[in-house]
Design an enzyme around this catalytic site. Structure first.
Site, PDB file in Angstrom:
ATOM      1  N   ARG A  91       0.870  -1.179   0.000  1.00 28.18           N
ATOM      2  CA  ARG A  91       0.000   0.000   0.000  1.00 28.18           C
ATOM      3  C   ARG A  91       0.909   1.232   0.000  1.00 28.18           C
ATOM      4  NH1 ARG A  91       2.365   1.917   3.784  1.00 28.18           N
ATOM      5  NH2 ARG A  91       0.778   3.516   3.921  1.00 28.18           N
ATOM      6  N   GLY A  92       0.256   2.424  -0.020  1.00 33.65           N
ATOM      7  CA  GLY A  92       1.044   3.651  -0.185  1.00 33.65           C
ATOM      8  C   GLY A  92       1.116   3.953  -1.676  1.00 33.65           C
TER       9      GLY A  92
ATOM     10  N   ASP B 241      -1.949  10.803  -1.874  1.00 32.93           N
ATOM     11  CA  ASP B 241      -2.327   9.772  -2.844  1.00 32.93           C
ATOM     12  C   ASP B 241      -2.681  10.370  -4.193  1.00 32.93           C
ATOM     13  OD1 ASP B 241      -3.097   8.802   0.029  1.00 32.93           O
ATOM     14  OD2 ASP B 241      -2.607   7.057  -1.200  1.00 32.93           O
TER      15      ASP B 241
ATOM     16  N   GLN C  31      -2.201   2.520  10.069  1.00 31.83           N
ATOM     17  CA  GLN C  31      -0.889   2.535   9.380  1.00 31.83           C
ATOM     18  C   GLN C  31       0.147   3.317  10.174  1.00 31.83           C
ATOM     19  OE1 GLN C  31      -3.842   3.097   7.899  1.00 31.83           O
ATOM     20  NE2 GLN C  31      -3.829   2.582   5.728  1.00 31.83           N
TER      21      GLN C  31
ATOM     22  N   ASN D 192      -5.224  12.676   0.813  1.00 29.00           N
ATOM     23  CA  ASN D 192      -4.389  11.762   1.597  1.00 29.00           C
ATOM     24  C   ASN D 192      -5.300  10.971   2.531  1.00 29.00           C
ATOM     25  OD1 ASN D 192      -1.744  10.762   2.303  1.00 29.00           O
ATOM     26  ND2 ASN D 192      -1.939  11.832   4.240  1.00 29.00           N
TER      27      ASN D 192
HETATM   28  O1  MRU Z   1      -4.488   3.270   2.237  1.00 34.40           O
HETATM   29  P1  MRU Z   1      -2.995   3.445   2.176  1.00 34.40           P
HETATM   30  O2  MRU Z   1      -2.270   2.855   3.331  1.00 34.40           O
HETATM   31  O3  MRU Z   1      -2.441   2.999   0.841  1.00 34.40           O
HETATM   32  O4  MRU Z   1      -2.823   5.019   2.250  1.00 34.40           O
HETATM   33  C1  MRU Z   1      -1.540   5.569   2.268  1.00 34.40           C
HETATM   34  C2  MRU Z   1      -1.537   7.026   2.413  1.00 34.40           C
HETATM   35  O5  MRU Z   1      -2.550   7.676   2.527  1.00 34.40           O
HETATM   36  C3  MRU Z   1      -0.203   7.690   2.327  1.00 34.40           C
HETATM   37  O6  MRU Z   1      -0.151   8.809   3.161  1.00 34.40           O
HETATM   38  C4  MRU Z   1       0.016   8.122   0.880  1.00 34.40           C
HETATM   39  O7  MRU Z   1      -0.130   7.031   0.020  1.00 34.40           O
HETATM   40  C5  MRU Z   1       1.325   8.726   0.674  1.00 34.40           C
HETATM   41  S1  MRU Z   1       2.534   7.474   0.610  1.00 34.40           S
HETATM   42  C6  MRU Z   1       4.071   7.998   0.325  1.00 34.40           C
END
Ligand code: MRU
Length: 365
Positions: free
Chosen positions: A53-54, A242, A201, A252
């Site tokens: 994820r991320g 994101d 997270q 985000n």
């Molecule tokens: O749902 P996730 O864990 O994929 O969400 C991640 C985030 O919101 C992060 O802050 C974002 O992807 C930036 S990652 C460098």
């Protein structure tokens, strides 16, 4: 970044030279396990179930997924159908569509028999570029932290939300890269880590990363940030993104917007750190235009963790029968964002600021 003294990236080519290995992030922080992705479907499942994820890492995994698909069907139709399957796994992070679009566009000009090898090399190039972008974000953002430290003459308290560290990218991270950069340069930094319900997270991944790197930090309940800001305990907020619009609206993890409001009310600088692949140049109104992923309500109603005896348990925390909603992201309007830290430098959160860093987009507009 190092795990028990051994350097790891979040995704890398397996020893068969064809499939890829990823760190299974659903098992962290309690177990460090690698998972092999040997087919397009396995890559898609890993993204959907958040094994990876991320935003940047999702993009790189999708690129490798398309490469794996080329081993199964390298026709034009194969490119289309694999892109559709991978592209549907998570709707908000634009890096996913960006990476798929880049690989697919180049692939169409490559003879069918060479497509699998080409796509694998292109995915590896995207991964390398991501590492370099994040390293540069660290340098630019690290200067902001060093300057704050110089002005205040004491350790700097940073608040961050979700995980935008090396686990969310290939290495270094986005929001955490400036923190690693400053820490390594001897700038004293302490990080308030939002737990980031519902999937935690922050509590699970950001805390794991900062622990591993020896960066002082404190995990706080999501609702504690405003209180800490009112009491002068936060000097700066840095979050990832994101998807960020051409006008500087920052999408985000859900809860980011509330932190930006509290930061604004308390005159605390609020930065978003992101690579170019997170900017959606087609959008100008993030609140209206960015699709927000709605995830399974079980992420809200249930929690998974480790019992004292080491075994894992999932427990229900919401009153049985109550409906739940689970929007996974929100949008912080540009007016609440002090600046956007990119691999090219720090931009004002508006169209002109971003175009000044990416003048090639000015021509495209
Ligand atoms: O749902 P996730 O864990 O994929 O969400 C991640 C985030 O919101 C992060 O802050 C974002 O992807 C930036 S990652 C460098």
């Amino acid at each position: 970044m190092n795990i028990d003294g051994k350097p790891y990236r979040t995704i890398f080519l397996a020893d068969d030279g064809l499939s890829v290995e990823v760190i299974d992030q659903t098992r962290l922080p309690f177990a460090f396990e690698l998972r092999r992705l040997a087919s397009m479907q396995e890559a898609a499942d890993a993204i959907r179930t958040m094994v990876v994820r991320g935003a940047p890492l999702i993009g790189v995994t999708a690129a490798y997924g398309l490469a794996l698909a080329m081993r199964e069907d390298a026709s034009d139709a194969g490119i289309e159908s694999a892109s559709a399957v991978l592209g549907a796994t998570r709707p908000t992070a634009i890096n996913l569509r960006w990476a798929l679009g880049r690989v697919a566009a180049k692939l169409r000009a490559v003879p069918t028999g060479e497509r699998a090898a080409f796509a694998l090399a292109e995915a590896a190039r995207i991964a390398e570029e991501d590492v370099e972008s994040c390293r540069a974000i660290g340098e630019h953002g690290g200067r902001i932290l060093a300057e704050l430290h110089r002005r205040k003459g004491r350790p700097i308290n940073v608040l961050t939300h979700c995980n935008a560290g090396w686990l969310a990218t290939v290495d270094w991270g986005t929001a955490l890269a400036p923190i690693y950069n400053a820490h390594e340069a001897g700038v004293p930094v302490h990080v308030f880590v939002d737990e980031t319900r519902p999937r935690n997270q922050g509590a699970a991944l950001t805390a794991f990363e900062l622990n591993g790197h020896g960066v002082p930090h404190t995990v706080i309940a999501d609702n504690a940030g405003g209180h800490l800001m009112q009491h002068g305990e936060v000097d700066i907020c840095i979050v990832g993104s994101d998807r960020t619009t051409a006008t500087g609206d920052v999408c985000n993890k859900i809860g980011t917007y509330l932190k930006a409001l509290a930061a604004h009310d308390n005159d605390i600088p609020f930065y978003a750190a992101l690579p170019f692949s997170t900017i959606d140049w087609t959008l100008s109104d993030g609140v209206k235009e960015i699709p927000i992923e709605e995830r399974d309500g079980r992420e809200v109603s249930h929690l998974t963790g480790r019992r004292d005896d080491g075994s894992f348990a999932t427990i229900q925390v919401v009153s049985p029968g109550s409906p739940v909603a689970n929007p996974a992201f929100d949008v912080t309007p540009a007016r609440l964002v002090t600046g956007i830290i990119t691999e090219r430098g720090v931009a004002a959160a508006d169209a002109e600021g971003l175009l000044s860093l990416y003048p090639e987009r000015r021509k495209a507009a």
